[in-house]
Write a protein that holds these residues in place. Sequence first.
Motif, PDB file in Angstrom:
ATOM      1  N   PRO A 198      -3.583  28.959 -35.930  1.00  7.91           N
ATOM      2  CA  PRO A 198      -5.104  29.781 -34.581  1.00  7.91           C
ATOM      3  C   PRO A 198      -3.521  30.135 -34.131  1.00  7.91           C
ATOM      4  O   PRO A 198      -2.553  29.900 -33.035  1.00  7.91           O
ATOM      5  CB  PRO A 198      -5.395  28.937 -34.254  1.00  7.91           C
ATOM      6  CG  PRO A 198      -4.767  27.322 -34.508  1.00  7.91           C
ATOM      7  CD  PRO A 198      -4.781  27.140 -36.232  1.00  7.91           C
ATOM      8  N   ASP A 203      -8.693  30.893 -30.860  1.00  6.13           N
ATOM      9  CA  ASP A 203      -8.919  31.150 -31.931  1.00  6.13           C
ATOM     10  C   ASP A 203      -9.316  30.706 -33.066  1.00  6.13           C
ATOM     11  O   ASP A 203      -8.511  30.582 -33.964  1.00  6.13           O
ATOM     12  CB  ASP A 203      -9.173  33.219 -32.746  1.00  6.13           C
ATOM     13  CG  ASP A 203      -9.266  33.386 -33.576  1.00  6.13           C
ATOM     14  OD1 ASP A 203     -10.444  33.072 -33.872  1.00  6.13           O
ATOM     15  OD2 ASP A 203      -9.296  34.826 -33.496  1.00  6.13           O
ATOM     16  N   THR A 204     -10.337  29.878 -33.785  1.00  8.95           N
ATOM     17  CA  THR A 204     -10.880  28.806 -34.930  1.00  8.95           C
ATOM     18  C   THR A 204     -11.080  29.848 -35.521  1.00  8.95           C
ATOM     19  O   THR A 204     -10.585  28.842 -37.289  1.00  8.95           O
ATOM     20  CB  THR A 204     -11.861  27.824 -34.584  1.00  8.95           C
ATOM     21  OG1 THR A 204     -12.789  28.998 -33.812  1.00  8.95           O
ATOM     22  CG2 THR A 204     -11.844  27.255 -32.537  1.00  8.95           C
ATOM     23  N   TYR A 217      -8.976  31.265 -38.130  1.00 10.70           N
ATOM     24  CA  TYR A 217      -7.521  30.819 -39.454  1.00 10.70           C
ATOM     25  C   TYR A 217      -7.970  29.960 -39.188  1.00 10.70           C
ATOM     26  O   TYR A 217      -7.430  29.060 -40.544  1.00 10.70           O
ATOM     27  CB  TYR A 217      -6.191  31.069 -38.819  1.00 10.70           C
ATOM     28  CG  TYR A 217      -5.970  32.982 -39.002  1.00 10.70           C
ATOM     29  CD1 TYR A 217      -6.724  33.958 -38.550  1.00 10.70           C
ATOM     30  CD2 TYR A 217      -4.861  33.152 -40.318  1.00 10.70           C
ATOM     31  CE1 TYR A 217      -6.314  35.025 -38.785  1.00 10.70           C
ATOM     32  CE2 TYR A 217      -4.476  34.311 -40.701  1.00 10.70           C
ATOM     33  CZ  TYR A 217      -5.787  35.099 -39.799  1.00 10.70           C
ATOM     34  OH  TYR A 217      -4.632  35.987 -40.525  1.00 10.70           O
ATOM     35  N   THR A 218      -7.978  28.925 -38.538  1.00  9.19           N
ATOM     36  CA  THR A 218      -7.924  27.047 -38.552  1.00  9.19           C
ATOM     37  C   THR A 218      -9.023  27.059 -39.536  1.00  9.19           C
ATOM     38  O   THR A 218      -8.785  26.634 -40.509  1.00  9.19           O
ATOM     39  CB  THR A 218      -8.430  26.208 -37.334  1.00  9.19           C
ATOM     40  OG1 THR A 218      -7.593  27.344 -36.225  1.00  9.19           O
ATOM     41  CG2 THR A 218      -7.269  25.053 -36.990  1.00  9.19           C
ATOM     42  N   HIS A 257      -8.452  22.520 -32.053  1.00  9.15           N
ATOM     43  CA  HIS A 257      -8.271  22.672 -33.448  1.00  9.15           C
ATOM     44  C   HIS A 257      -8.136  21.666 -34.408  1.00  9.15           C
ATOM     45  O   HIS A 257      -8.393  21.035 -35.553  1.00  9.15           O
ATOM     46  CB  HIS A 257      -6.655  23.548 -33.261  1.00  9.15           C
ATOM     47  CG  HIS A 257      -7.009  25.134 -32.192  1.00  9.15           C
ATOM     48  ND1 HIS A 257      -7.613  25.582 -33.691  1.00  9.15           N
ATOM     49  CD2 HIS A 257      -6.846  25.506 -32.106  1.00  9.15           C
ATOM     50  CE1 HIS A 257      -7.555  26.431 -32.590  1.00  9.15           C
ATOM     51  NE2 HIS A 257      -7.092  26.607 -31.948  1.00  9.15           N
TER      52      HIS A 257
END
Length: 522
Positions: free
Chosen positions: A240, A244-245, A247-248, A308
Amino acid sequence: MIRNLQALAGAAACAFLTVTAALAADEAVNISIDAAHPGATISRHIFGQFAEHLGRGVYEGVWVGPDSSIPNTRGIRNDVVAALKAIKVPNVRWPGGCFADEYHWRNGIGPRDRRPATLNPNWGGVIEPNTFGTHEFMDFAQQIGADAYLSINVGSGTAAEAADWLEYLTTPQPTALGKQRTANGHPEPFAVPMLGIGNEAWGCGGSMTPDYYVSQLKVYARYARNYNSKQKMQRIAVGPDSADTSYTKAVMEAWKNRVWAWDIEGISLHFYTVVKWPPAYKATGFGEDEYATLLNETRRMNELLRTHSAIMDQYDPEKKIALIVDEWGAWLAPTPGSPEGFLEQQNSQRDALIAALNLNTFARHGDRVRGANIAQMVNVLQAMILTHKDKMLLTPTYHVFRLYLPFQDATVLPVTVSGGEYRHGELRLPRVDALAARDAHGKMWLAVSNLDPNRPAQIALDVAGAVFKGARGETLTAPRVDSVNTFDAPRTVAPKPLSARASGKQLKLVLAPASITVVALE
Ligand code: AHR
């Protein structure tokens, strides 16, 4: 107005009774350590460093060349090596950052006088001489006793180029690449314990959507192999960007549904203490507004780790995948007059507190956060070390890393702190932040920061489940929260000894305003 902290620190050290009397009406801070319920291990890798080809971070900061009049070993400056050895740097991330996604490793091997000059478009557009390449970096890592954390070029490279680099580095076999490494002076395979698969793929690393990055990740994680069977390699995917989640979720979902052909062991998080872009907060000459705002901003790290980690838990309840915060720190307005794109900034007592708060936060999330790299090691952003020609100084942030040495691989002990708030305008911060741990020898350690720049904090400490007679350690205070070390006055901010005896089951400590203290309980 921020008072003169040195006077208060002096008062705390030399005239305890006077300060205690002055504090009588002030709220005491109670800290309780629960020694009977140890938590997660604090991985020593949360004390990792980041060295990018950026400004004077590598060239001048680390590499001066073998012919330099600055004392060096095979071109690497001895003063910087000695300082970094002293803080037991566990790993160094290299060669970037954004630089990594435009780095072509073949330019940095072989005879130095035949290496091509290339460009560093991300950072000032300067010439990259490639004199510090793979062998020089590995030599540096070995000189300071750190693991190598290499970032491969996913943005503008190819999987074949990355695969070749890994074969060149790690194969013990006499392949063409293995022989080339031998011819270049290193017959033994190198160890690459950490491998970053791209950097900020959501930004400077290719502006990739999460799905596109995942497709790249599968290819690179398959072919960038480790051939050194004596050494495990942790592969770290891009994760991340701050809160911003996307990509997680995408990376963790792909990992959960992975097939035999690829795997990863970690994902990265990048979060800078910056408030707004472009970075405008001054490194020196600031007031209490800027002090409180940046400390408040850095505390967002806790919420980011919580968010995250919770997402990661959904896909990986056994916590196999580590969260590696491989870029963090204060990103401030550049030093006036410094070259554009070099990201040079001074480092104050406020930065020391930012470092301590983040290290405490990583340690509290130790079940998932098993690595972190402060940006950056020398002469760039929140640095440990600043150099000017043959001179070197240790920053307040360096001193925090030195004070925190006992926490490397120690076991967290739960701590309860009750002591009210530090308030400034609308901002409400805890007055004190504390971390406790037990080291491998059974010794208990307490790190405690007083965030209030105006009031000393009188600490009343008790430990459930253990007996102790006193505490001994060091405290980092400064004349002002914006005090810095300079080449003319390199010890304006430096730790001083501190000790106290327990009376009954309690121990009292007086912490100077805006200070960081680490003590062993004896
Ligand atoms: O640390 C400076 C830069 O910040 C790095 O190159 C990049 O990854 C991040 O945006």
